[in-house]
Design a protein around this motif. Structure first.
Motif, PDB file in Angstrom:
ATOM      1  N   SER A  71       5.616  17.907  -3.018  1.00 36.07           N
ATOM      2  CA  SER A  71       4.941  16.722  -2.485  1.00 36.07           C
ATOM      3  C   SER A  71       3.438  16.777  -2.741  1.00 36.07           C
ATOM      4  O   SER A  71       2.797  17.816  -2.572  1.00 36.07           O
ATOM      5  CB  SER A  71       5.186  16.598  -0.980  1.00 36.07           C
ATOM      6  OG  SER A  71       4.422  15.538  -0.428  1.00 36.07           O
ATOM      7  N   ALA A  72       2.891  15.625  -3.125  1.00 36.67           N
ATOM      8  CA  ALA A  72       1.440  15.458  -3.226  1.00 36.67           C
ATOM      9  C   ALA A  72       0.911  14.668  -2.035  1.00 36.67           C
ATOM     10  O   ALA A  72      -0.211  14.177  -2.048  1.00 36.67           O
ATOM     11  CB  ALA A  72       1.076  14.752  -4.526  1.00 36.67           C
TER      12      ALA A  72
ATOM     13  N   ALA B 227       2.688  17.842   2.674  1.00 33.97           N
ATOM     14  CA  ALA B 227       1.359  18.070   2.083  1.00 33.97           C
ATOM     15  C   ALA B 227       0.325  17.386   2.972  1.00 33.97           C
ATOM     16  O   ALA B 227       0.336  16.164   3.110  1.00 33.97           O
ATOM     17  CB  ALA B 227       1.308  17.535   0.662  1.00 33.97           C
ATOM     18  N   LEU B 228      -0.541  18.174   3.569  1.00 31.88           N
ATOM     19  CA  LEU B 228      -1.531  17.639   4.499  1.00 31.88           C
ATOM     20  C   LEU B 228      -2.445  16.637   3.808  1.00 31.88           C
ATOM     21  O   LEU B 228      -3.067  16.946   2.789  1.00 31.88           O
ATOM     22  CB  LEU B 228      -2.372  18.781   5.068  1.00 31.88           C
ATOM     23  CG  LEU B 228      -3.536  18.366   5.977  1.00 31.88           C
ATOM     24  CD1 LEU B 228      -3.014  17.764   7.281  1.00 31.88           C
ATOM     25  CD2 LEU B 228      -4.449  19.565   6.255  1.00 31.88           C
TER      26      LEU B 228
ATOM     27  N   VAL C 251      -1.919  21.013   0.422  1.00 32.48           N
ATOM     28  CA  VAL C 251      -2.847  19.935   0.767  1.00 32.48           C
ATOM     29  C   VAL C 251      -2.597  18.808  -0.215  1.00 32.48           C
ATOM     30  O   VAL C 251      -2.593  19.016  -1.432  1.00 32.48           O
ATOM     31  CB  VAL C 251      -4.318  20.396   0.704  1.00 32.48           C
ATOM     32  CG1 VAL C 251      -5.265  19.205   0.828  1.00 32.48           C
ATOM     33  CG2 VAL C 251      -4.601  21.405   1.806  1.00 32.48           C
ATOM     34  N   GLY C 252      -2.349  17.617   0.308  1.00 33.51           N
ATOM     35  CA  GLY C 252      -2.035  16.469  -0.537  1.00 33.51           C
ATOM     36  C   GLY C 252      -3.206  16.062  -1.405  1.00 33.51           C
ATOM     37  O   GLY C 252      -4.334  16.543  -1.258  1.00 33.51           O
TER      38      GLY C 252
ATOM     39  N   GLY D 232      -4.302  30.253   2.502  1.00 26.42           N
ATOM     40  CA  GLY D 232      -3.285  30.351   1.460  1.00 26.42           C
ATOM     41  C   GLY D 232      -2.650  29.055   1.019  1.00 26.42           C
ATOM     42  O   GLY D 232      -1.590  29.081   0.376  1.00 26.42           O
ATOM     43  N   MET D 233      -3.270  27.917   1.305  1.00 30.28           N
ATOM     44  CA  MET D 233      -2.715  26.629   0.868  1.00 30.28           C
ATOM     45  C   MET D 233      -3.159  26.321  -0.560  1.00 30.28           C
ATOM     46  O   MET D 233      -4.231  26.751  -0.995  1.00 30.28           O
ATOM     47  CB  MET D 233      -3.179  25.496   1.784  1.00 30.28           C
ATOM     48  CG  MET D 233      -2.669  25.568   3.194  1.00 30.28           C
ATOM     49  SD  MET D 233      -3.244  24.124   4.135  1.00 30.28           S
ATOM     50  CE  MET D 233      -2.533  24.453   5.742  1.00 30.28           C
ATOM     51  N   SER D 234      -2.327  25.552  -1.281  1.00 28.59           N
ATOM     52  CA  SER D 234      -2.749  25.043  -2.588  1.00 28.59           C
ATOM     53  C   SER D 234      -3.212  23.601  -2.428  1.00 28.59           C
ATOM     54  O   SER D 234      -2.683  22.843  -1.608  1.00 28.59           O
ATOM     55  CB  SER D 234      -1.618  25.140  -3.613  1.00 28.59           C
ATOM     56  OG  SER D 234      -0.587  24.214  -3.346  1.00 28.59           O
ATOM     57  N   VAL D 235      -4.215  23.229  -3.236  1.00 27.59           N
ATOM     58  CA  VAL D 235      -4.922  21.959  -3.065  1.00 27.59           C
ATOM     59  C   VAL D 235      -4.914  21.174  -4.374  1.00 27.59           C
ATOM     60  O   VAL D 235      -5.146  21.737  -5.446  1.00 27.59           O
ATOM     61  CB  VAL D 235      -6.387  22.211  -2.627  1.00 27.59           C
ATOM     62  CG1 VAL D 235      -7.137  20.894  -2.442  1.00 27.59           C
ATOM     63  CG2 VAL D 235      -6.425  23.049  -1.351  1.00 27.59           C
ATOM     64  N   MET D 236      -4.664  19.870  -4.258  1.00 27.95           N
ATOM     65  CA  MET D 236      -4.730  18.963  -5.408  1.00 27.95           C
ATOM     66  C   MET D 236      -5.842  17.946  -5.212  1.00 27.95           C
ATOM     67  O   MET D 236      -6.104  17.520  -4.082  1.00 27.95           O
ATOM     68  CB  MET D 236      -3.417  18.188  -5.582  1.00 27.95           C
ATOM     69  CG  MET D 236      -2.225  18.994  -6.001  1.00 27.95           C
ATOM     70  SD  MET D 236      -0.748  17.936  -6.114  1.00 27.95           S
ATOM     71  CE  MET D 236      -1.137  16.939  -7.561  1.00 27.95           C
TER      72      MET D 236
END
Length: 328
Positions: free
Chosen positions: A36-37, A77-78, A100-101, A125-129
């Motif tokens: 999810s984005a 995704a936040l 993270v969205g 540890g979150m990935s971010v777009m």
């Protein structure tokens, strides 16, 4: 294969296109996992601090147990909104939220705030777009390479446009002045996708490329969109089929920190059996991609279980796989 960019809501239904059973359709297109984005299409999506956290936790936990046709959906995704604190990111990470969205499609749009919250996300540890390119919806903003360099996300989303592409100089700036992976999407500019794929091959940076569909979008839902992107890369940018497939599998798993994407002991038993489409010029999947044809999905295995034996979303294969009964 992993679709790095979807916008689900809850369950296998999207109000963006008023369509049900679309996530199961992705499995028929050869996708075994999707990320999810941001659940931005949720009707009445909450935009306050408590609400945006609650939506991320709900979507994460719901998709952990809801797997349409076996599809592994990494939801929750936040979506960044004003008022979030470092403690909120710790709380979310403790609840399992690790995404993270797409920054630029929710309330936080200025690069300074986005960069600060990206650091908070990375600390847990979150990935971010980050959304790159022109506006996708009226509430979003256009984002260039400078913005992306300032924020330093894990992924620069749809650098071929979502749906409007930035300049190639913006893409070069992101590659030169950040460590971000870059993403191509099906619901974007296909000429730009070809040019960017060729640039990454020429500069030996295909390890930084991931693929998504950006579905659902105004251009629709693309269950075979990842296959079509592979065909664009191989037929127009002259990327080898093996290298192209790696961008849709192991690259995404590595960048996102999720299981799968590799064929080796201990990985998810998620496999796609594909061939050249019957009646075409190609003799196998690789040559189909080089011709620009969409490969035929002949079977899909997820978690060691056969989920698809005849795809509803691709042409039939030249050869039909045979599954002998297993002897215990």
């Amino acid at each position: 294969m992993i679709d790095n960019h979807i916008h689900p809501v809850l369950g296998d239904y999207t109000p963006r296109q008023s369509q049900a059973d679309y996530l199961a359709g992705f499995v028929h297109g050869g996708v075994t996992s999707a990320v999810s984005a941001g659940e931005v299409h949720t009707p009445g999506r909450p935009k306050d601090r408590a609400g945006t956290k609650a939506l991320a936790i709900l979507a994460h936990k719901a998709f952990a147990d809801h797997r349409p046709l076996g599809l592994r959906v990494y939801g929750g995704a936040l979506l960044l909104e004003e008022g979030l604190t470092p403690e909120d990111f710790v709380e979310l990470a403790d609840a399992g939220v690790h995404l993270v969205g797409e920054i630029g499609i929710s309330g936080v749009k200025d690069p300074e705030t986005a960069a600060t919250m990206t650091r908070w996300a990375h600390d847990v540890g979150m990935s971010v777009m980050v959304h790159v390119g022109g506006k996708s919806v009226p509430t979003s903003r256009a984002i260039d390479g400078e913005y992306c360099v300032q924020v330093q996300p894990d992924i620069a989303a749809h650098v071929n446009g979502g749906p409007t592409a930035p300049t190639i100089d913006d893409v070069k700036l992101i590659l030169d002045q950040s460590s971000s992976a870059v993403e191509l999407v099906y619901n974007g500019n296909q000429r730009a996708a070809s040019d960017i794929a060729a640039l990454l091959a020429e500069t030996n940076q295909l390890d930084r490329l991931v693929l998504g569909t950006d579905s659902p979008a105004g251009a629709g839902i693309a269950p075979a969109g990842i296959m079509r992107l592979l065909a664009t890369m191989c037929s127009l940018a002259k990327i080898s089929p093996a290298s192209a497939i790696a961008t849709a599998t192991g690259n995404t798993a590595r960048v996102r920190g999720i299981p799968g994407g590799f064929i080796r002991i201990g990985e998810n038993a998620d496999l796609v059996i594909a061939d050249a489409p019957d009646g075409g010029q190609a003799s196998d999947m690789a040559s189909a991609l080089e011709f620009g044809d969409t490969p035929a999905v002949a079977a899909v295995v997820i978690g060691g279980e056969i989920k698809v034996t005849r795809s509803r979303n691709t042409a039939p294969p030249r050869r039909t796989p045979v599954f002998p009964k297993l002897i215990e």
